[in-house]
Every structure is written in structure tokens, then in C-alpha cells.
Design a protein around this motif. Structure first.
Motif, PDB file in Angstrom:
ATOM      1  N   TYR A  59       0.786  -1.259  -0.097  1.00  0.00           N
ATOM      2  CA  TYR A  59      -0.054   0.073  -0.120  1.00  0.00           C
ATOM      3  C   TYR A  59       0.926   1.350  -0.072  1.00  0.00           C
ATOM      4  O   TYR A  59       1.910   1.381   0.712  1.00  0.00           O
ATOM      5  CB  TYR A  59      -0.975  -0.235   1.403  1.00  0.00           C
ATOM      6  CG  TYR A  59      -1.881  -0.871   1.343  1.00  0.00           C
ATOM      7  CD1 TYR A  59      -3.228  -0.674   0.999  1.00  0.00           C
ATOM      8  CD2 TYR A  59      -1.745  -2.282   1.441  1.00  0.00           C
ATOM      9  CE1 TYR A  59      -4.360  -1.583   1.261  1.00  0.00           C
ATOM     10  CE2 TYR A  59      -2.640  -3.293   1.638  1.00  0.00           C
ATOM     11  CZ  TYR A  59      -4.135  -2.835   1.327  1.00  0.00           C
ATOM     12  OH  TYR A  59      -4.951  -3.819   1.382  1.00  0.00           O
ATOM     13  N   GLU A  62      -1.054   7.024   1.190  1.00  0.00           N
ATOM     14  CA  GLU A  62      -2.440   7.235   0.803  1.00  0.00           C
ATOM     15  C   GLU A  62      -3.463   6.212   1.143  1.00  0.00           C
ATOM     16  O   GLU A  62      -4.564   6.303   1.688  1.00  0.00           O
ATOM     17  CB  GLU A  62      -2.624   7.918  -0.291  1.00  0.00           C
ATOM     18  CG  GLU A  62      -1.859   9.572  -0.094  1.00  0.00           C
ATOM     19  CD  GLU A  62      -1.959  10.041  -1.562  1.00  0.00           C
ATOM     20  OE1 GLU A  62      -2.531   9.680  -2.769  1.00  0.00           O
ATOM     21  OE2 GLU A  62      -1.843  11.261  -1.737  1.00  0.00           O
ATOM     22  N   ALA A  63      -3.290   5.250   0.454  1.00  0.00           N
ATOM     23  CA  ALA A  63      -4.063   3.950   0.304  1.00  0.00           C
ATOM     24  C   ALA A  63      -4.148   3.419   1.823  1.00  0.00           C
ATOM     25  O   ALA A  63      -5.331   3.012   2.063  1.00  0.00           O
ATOM     26  CB  ALA A  63      -3.675   2.968  -0.766  1.00  0.00           C
ATOM     27  N   ALA A  65      -3.911   4.868   4.577  1.00  0.00           N
ATOM     28  CA  ALA A  65      -4.517   6.034   5.438  1.00  0.00           C
ATOM     29  C   ALA A  65      -6.084   5.740   5.270  1.00  0.00           C
ATOM     30  O   ALA A  65      -6.941   5.797   6.058  1.00  0.00           O
ATOM     31  CB  ALA A  65      -4.180   7.207   4.967  1.00  0.00           C
ATOM     32  N   GLU A  66      -6.528   5.546   3.945  1.00  0.00           N
ATOM     33  CA  GLU A  66      -7.736   5.312   3.567  1.00  0.00           C
ATOM     34  C   GLU A  66      -8.549   4.044   4.195  1.00  0.00           C
ATOM     35  O   GLU A  66      -9.544   4.175   4.898  1.00  0.00           O
ATOM     36  CB  GLU A  66      -8.099   5.091   2.004  1.00  0.00           C
ATOM     37  CG  GLU A  66      -7.922   6.451   1.315  1.00  0.00           C
ATOM     38  CD  GLU A  66      -8.278   6.224  -0.278  1.00  0.00           C
ATOM     39  OE1 GLU A  66      -9.026   4.952  -0.448  1.00  0.00           O
ATOM     40  OE2 GLU A  66      -7.685   6.750  -1.056  1.00  0.00           O
ATOM     41  N   VAL A  67      -7.513   2.976   4.527  1.00  0.00           N
ATOM     42  CA  VAL A  67      -8.158   1.785   5.075  1.00  0.00           C
ATOM     43  C   VAL A  67      -8.294   2.025   6.367  1.00  0.00           C
ATOM     44  O   VAL A  67      -9.212   1.630   7.301  1.00  0.00           O
ATOM     45  CB  VAL A  67      -7.179   0.613   4.654  1.00  0.00           C
ATOM     46  CG1 VAL A  67      -7.405  -0.451   5.698  1.00  0.00           C
ATOM     47  CG2 VAL A  67      -7.214   0.297   3.378  1.00  0.00           C
ATOM     48  N   ASP A  68      -7.053   2.740   7.075  1.00  0.00           N
ATOM     49  CA  ASP A  68      -7.285   3.024   8.323  1.00  0.00           C
ATOM     50  C   ASP A  68      -8.400   3.878   8.943  1.00  0.00           C
ATOM     51  O   ASP A  68      -9.108   3.771   9.955  1.00  0.00           O
ATOM     52  CB  ASP A  68      -5.872   3.726   9.073  1.00  0.00           C
ATOM     53  CG  ASP A  68      -4.688   2.782   8.895  1.00  0.00           C
ATOM     54  OD1 ASP A  68      -4.882   1.846   8.891  1.00  0.00           O
ATOM     55  OD2 ASP A  68      -3.446   3.528   8.812  1.00  0.00           O
ATOM     56  N   ALA A  69      -8.758   5.081   8.012  1.00  0.00           N
ATOM     57  CA  ALA A  69      -9.888   5.938   8.388  1.00  0.00           C
ATOM     58  C   ALA A  69     -11.022   5.017   8.242  1.00  0.00           C
ATOM     59  O   ALA A  69     -11.939   4.978   9.400  1.00  0.00           O
ATOM     60  CB  ALA A  69     -10.294   6.782   7.209  1.00  0.00           C
ATOM     61  N   LYS A  70     -11.368   4.049   7.535  1.00  0.00           N
ATOM     62  CA  LYS A  70     -12.709   3.319   7.345  1.00  0.00           C
ATOM     63  C   LYS A  70     -12.655   2.262   8.858  1.00  0.00           C
ATOM     64  O   LYS A  70     -13.753   2.162   9.280  1.00  0.00           O
ATOM     65  CB  LYS A  70     -12.667   2.436   6.106  1.00  0.00           C
ATOM     66  CG  LYS A  70     -12.850   3.233   5.031  1.00  0.00           C
ATOM     67  CD  LYS A  70     -13.118   2.351   3.709  1.00  0.00           C
ATOM     68  CE  LYS A  70     -13.464   3.262   2.727  1.00  0.00           C
ATOM     69  NZ  LYS A  70     -13.585   2.652   1.283  1.00  0.00           N
ATOM     70  N   ASP A 126      -4.753   0.638  -6.384  1.00  0.00           N
ATOM     71  CA  ASP A 126      -4.070   1.499  -5.694  1.00  0.00           C
ATOM     72  C   ASP A 126      -3.190   0.581  -4.642  1.00  0.00           C
ATOM     73  O   ASP A 126      -2.429   1.342  -3.758  1.00  0.00           O
ATOM     74  CB  ASP A 126      -5.297   2.502  -4.603  1.00  0.00           C
ATOM     75  CG  ASP A 126      -6.209   1.561  -3.811  1.00  0.00           C
ATOM     76  OD1 ASP A 126      -6.144   0.404  -4.165  1.00  0.00           O
ATOM     77  OD2 ASP A 126      -6.734   2.207  -3.088  1.00  0.00           O
TER      78      ASP A 126
END
Length: 169
Positions: A59, A62-63, A65-70, A126
Motif C-alpha cells: 500500500y 495514501e491507500a 490511510a484510507e483503510v485506517d480511516a474506514k 491503488d
């Protein structure tokens, strides 16, 4: 929109576990790392997942970070959150490329997926995946069989029109 990984290739793995990342992938890693500047090496997170995951998923910053946010939006202590935290935090290796664009794959990860002297890289939008070439070939055969079941006139682009809101698997 972030740059995407594209393409696939096989690269030699040396005795120390070093493997060159495809040059085009390096550019995407740089673009996907908000801390990267010229002269620095881009960061990457290698997720090695559960026992039945026979590849490494890599990853950009940025990718992941998207997973972590979810994951953070899930209820604290819930089963799903704990499992996802285990996979994406506990079973992950934050690392950097070296100054020649290589990753060092620790012995534990090479052994997990069966990499010896070569690694198969394949783009996945991504993220990109690293496979033992033999396992990747088997996966490719499975994919071809699946597509064949759709019929000889099947066009994969038709799947994009089936679900405009992204709810399908």
C-alpha cells in the motif's frame, strides 16, 4: 485522484531478500507518500494477512490511510474492527524502498508466500501484490476459468455498468 499501479513483471530476489520494485510502481509510491520529496525514499506498507493469503499486498501511504480511516469508523472493540486492525496493523510491515528502488522482504514474509529466487509483481489499482511466481500462475489459471464461465462473448467492462454505486463485490 491518486495515480494507479499498472502492469506485472517478475524480478529476481537476492539472498538477503532484496527485490527491485518495477520503476513505474516507484513513481506511484512517491506520489502516494505525502512525506516524500526528491532525494528521499518512498514509504510503503506491506500487509501479509492471514494464513490463507498467499501474496503480499503493498500500500502507498495514501491507500493505507484510507483503510485506517474506514477501520476507525467501526465501533471500538467490535469483532470486525479487531480483525481488521489485526490484519492491517498487526500483520503489516511499514518500510521504505532503498536508494536503488528495492524492497527488503524479510525471511518470514518470503517463507509465508513461498518466494525463493523470484517474485511476481502485479498491479491492483491503488495497491500492488507480490506473489511467488508459481502461485501467481495458478491464480491466473483460476481467473481464466472464471471468465470462461461467463461465455465467449463476455466483456469484463459490462460489470462496470451493473452497479453504479459500488455496492457489488
Amino acid at each position: 485522484m491518486a495515480q494507479r499501479f499498472r502492469g506485472e513483471s517478475v524480478h529476481k530476489v537476492d539472498s538477503k531478500g532484496r527485490v527491485s520494485i518495477p520503476a513505474l510502481y516507484r513513481r506511484v509510491l512517491e506520489a502516494g507518500d505525502p512525506d516524500w520529496t526528491e532525494g528521499l525514499q518512498p514509504n510503503v506498507v506491506i500487509v501479509y494477512g492471514g494464513a490463507n493469503q498467499n501474496y503480499l499486498e503493498c500500500y502507498t501511504q495514501e491507500a493505507i490511510a484510507e483503510v485506517d480511516a474506514k477501520i476507525s469508523k467501526l465501533p471500538r472493540g467490535s469483532k470486525r474492527r479487531r480483525i481488521l486492525e489485526r490484519i492491517f496493523n498487526g500483520q503489516a510491515l511499514p518500510t521504505q524502498t532503498d536508494d536503488t528502488g528495492r524492497l527488503v522482504l524479510p525471511a518470514k514474509l518470503r517463507e509465508k508466500i513461498g518466494i525463493t529466487n523470484e517474485a511476481q509483481f502485479t498491479a491492483s489499482g491503488d495497491t500492488f501484490q507480490i506473489w511467488a511466481p508459481e502461485a501467481f500462475t495458478k491464480r491466473d489459471e483460476d481467473l481464466e476459468e472464471f471468465i470462461a464461465l461467463e461465455g465467449e462473448d463476455f466483456d469484463p467492462l459490462t460489470w462496470l455498468d451493473d452497479d453504479p454505486f459500488g455496492a457489488a463485490e
